[in-house]
Design an enzyme around this catalytic site. Structure first.
Site, PDB file in Angstrom:
ATOM      1  CE  LYS A  33      12.129 -30.397   9.735  1.00 14.36           C
ATOM      2  NZ  LYS A  33      13.292 -31.287   9.972  1.00 14.36           N
ATOM      3  NE  ARG A  37      13.267 -33.153   3.866  1.00 10.32           N
ATOM      4  CZ  ARG A  37      12.396 -33.431   4.834  1.00 10.32           C
ATOM      5  NH1 ARG A  37      11.175 -32.964   4.782  1.00 10.32           N
ATOM      6  NH2 ARG A  37      12.758 -34.160   5.860  1.00 10.32           N
ATOM      7  NE  ARG A  56      11.619 -38.739  14.622  1.00 11.71           N
ATOM      8  CZ  ARG A  56      11.911 -37.752  13.765  1.00 11.71           C
ATOM      9  NH1 ARG A  56      11.479 -36.529  13.987  1.00 11.71           N
ATOM     10  NH2 ARG A  56      12.639 -37.974  12.689  1.00 11.71           N
ATOM     11  NE  ARG A  81       9.753 -40.365  10.682  1.00  7.31           N
ATOM     12  CZ  ARG A  81      10.008 -39.101  10.397  1.00  7.31           C
ATOM     13  NH1 ARG A  81       9.481 -38.151  11.114  1.00  7.31           N
ATOM     14  NH2 ARG A  81      10.785 -38.796   9.396  1.00  7.31           N
TER      15      ARG A  81
HETATM   16  P1  AMP Z   1      10.038 -35.561   7.537  1.00  5.31           P
HETATM   17  O1  AMP Z   1       8.907 -36.115   8.336  1.00  5.31           O
HETATM   18  O2  AMP Z   1       9.880 -34.101   7.221  1.00  5.31           O
HETATM   19  O3  AMP Z   1      11.392 -35.870   8.167  1.00  5.31           O
HETATM   20  O4  AMP Z   1      10.023 -36.293   6.121  1.00  5.31           O
HETATM   21  C1  AMP Z   1      10.202 -37.713   6.021  1.00  5.31           C
HETATM   22  C2  AMP Z   1      10.589 -38.082   4.594  1.00  5.31           C
HETATM   23  O5  AMP Z   1       9.554 -37.663   3.683  1.00  5.31           O
HETATM   24  C3  AMP Z   1      11.854 -37.408   4.072  1.00  5.31           C
HETATM   25  O6  AMP Z   1      13.038 -38.108   4.461  1.00  5.31           O
HETATM   26  C4  AMP Z   1      11.610 -37.462   2.557  1.00  5.31           C
HETATM   27  O7  AMP Z   1      11.854 -38.763   2.047  1.00  5.31           O
HETATM   28  C5  AMP Z   1      10.118 -37.207   2.451  1.00  5.31           C
HETATM   29  N1  AMP Z   1       9.829 -35.752   2.322  1.00  5.31           N
HETATM   30  C6  AMP Z   1       9.174 -34.966   3.219  1.00  5.31           C
HETATM   31  N2  AMP Z   1       9.104 -33.694   2.789  1.00  5.31           N
HETATM   32  C7  AMP Z   1       9.748 -33.658   1.593  1.00  5.31           C
HETATM   33  C8  AMP Z   1      10.039 -32.637   0.654  1.00  5.31           C
HETATM   34  N3  AMP Z   1       9.688 -31.359   0.875  1.00  5.31           N
HETATM   35  N4  AMP Z   1      10.725 -32.977  -0.467  1.00  5.31           N
HETATM   36  C9  AMP Z   1      11.092 -34.252  -0.706  1.00  5.31           C
HETATM   37  N5  AMP Z   1      10.868 -35.266   0.138  1.00  5.31           N
HETATM   38  C10 AMP Z   1      10.194 -34.993   1.291  1.00  5.31           C
END
Ligand code: AMP
Length: 192
Positions: free
Chosen positions: A14, A91, A130, A136
């Site tokens: 993404k 999500r 990654r 991360r």
């Molecule tokens: P990402 O970078 O999009 O993979 O997000 C990393 C983490 O942030 C996820 O595993 C969730 O814990 C939290 N997170 C990001 N976006 C959301 C969302 N829309 N709803 C809930 N948790 C989120």
């Protein structure tokens, strides 16, 4: 104006495809994961709350996430004229319902959901890679498994949700970054 959701499992690409979409269409990028990681890095109150969920591979509660998004749209309204790419939001189904309402009150709507579809074994390999490259904190095997489980239980229903609205575009998310982008672009350029 072109408003997109880039949709897919953790590690589906993404972030990478978002960068290309931003360059190509002049979109404003909203990555909720990046916003939360920034709060964690700055040690804000929100960051402290977010960290407890992110480090466990769990989702931040819907109400909190929706109010963060509402706030982001308000603060950045001057940057969204060409459109927005939503990366990592929604999500859950309640988040998707809320997004429709948040956009409606700003005379906006989602034009397309680009779903990056990648085989599960490849996802795990990509996220581990990654993790080594970026440090991360949630890119370790235990948390990845939890994140994929959460994705399957809470996020995959959105595929049907947007298919039902006729705006879901499945794209094969494996192969070269360029080929995937060409596929996405041809779909977007054919939108009515
Ligand atoms: P990402 O970078 O999009 O993979 O997000 C990393 C983490 O942030 C996820 O595993 C969730 O814990 C939290 N997170 C990001 N976006 C959301 C969302 N829309 N709803 C809930 N948790 C989120």
């Amino acid at each position: 104006m072109l408003n997109l959701i880039i949709f897919g499992a953790p590690g589906s690409g993404k972030g990478t495809q978002s960068e290309k979409l931003i360059d190509n269409y002049g979109l404003y990028h909203i990555s909720t994961g990046e916003v939360l990681r920034d709060h964690i890095a700055r040690g804000t109150d929100l960051g402290k709350i977010a960290d407890t969920y992110i480090s466990e591979g769990l989702l931040i509660p819907d109400d909190l996430m929706i109010s963060i998004l509402d706030d982001l749209l308000d603060k950045n309204s001057h940057l969204t004229q060409n459109g927005v790419i939503f990366d990592g939001f929604p999500r859950t189904v309640p988040q998707a319902d809320a997004l429709t309402k948040l956009l409606e009150k700003r005379n906006m709507k989602i034009d397309a959901v680009v779903g990056l579809e990648v085989d599960e074994n490849e996802l795990v390999d990509r996220i581990l890679k990654r993790g080594k490259e970026t440090n991360r904190a949630d890119d370790n095997l235990e948390t990845i498994k939890k994140r994929l489980e959460v994705y399957h239980n809470q996020t995959t229903p959105l595929r049907e949700y947007y298919l039902g609205q006729g705006i879901y575009h499945p794209v094969k998310g494996s192969g070269s970054v360029e080929d995937i982008f060409t596929d996405i672009k041809s779909r977007l350029d054919n939108l009515k």
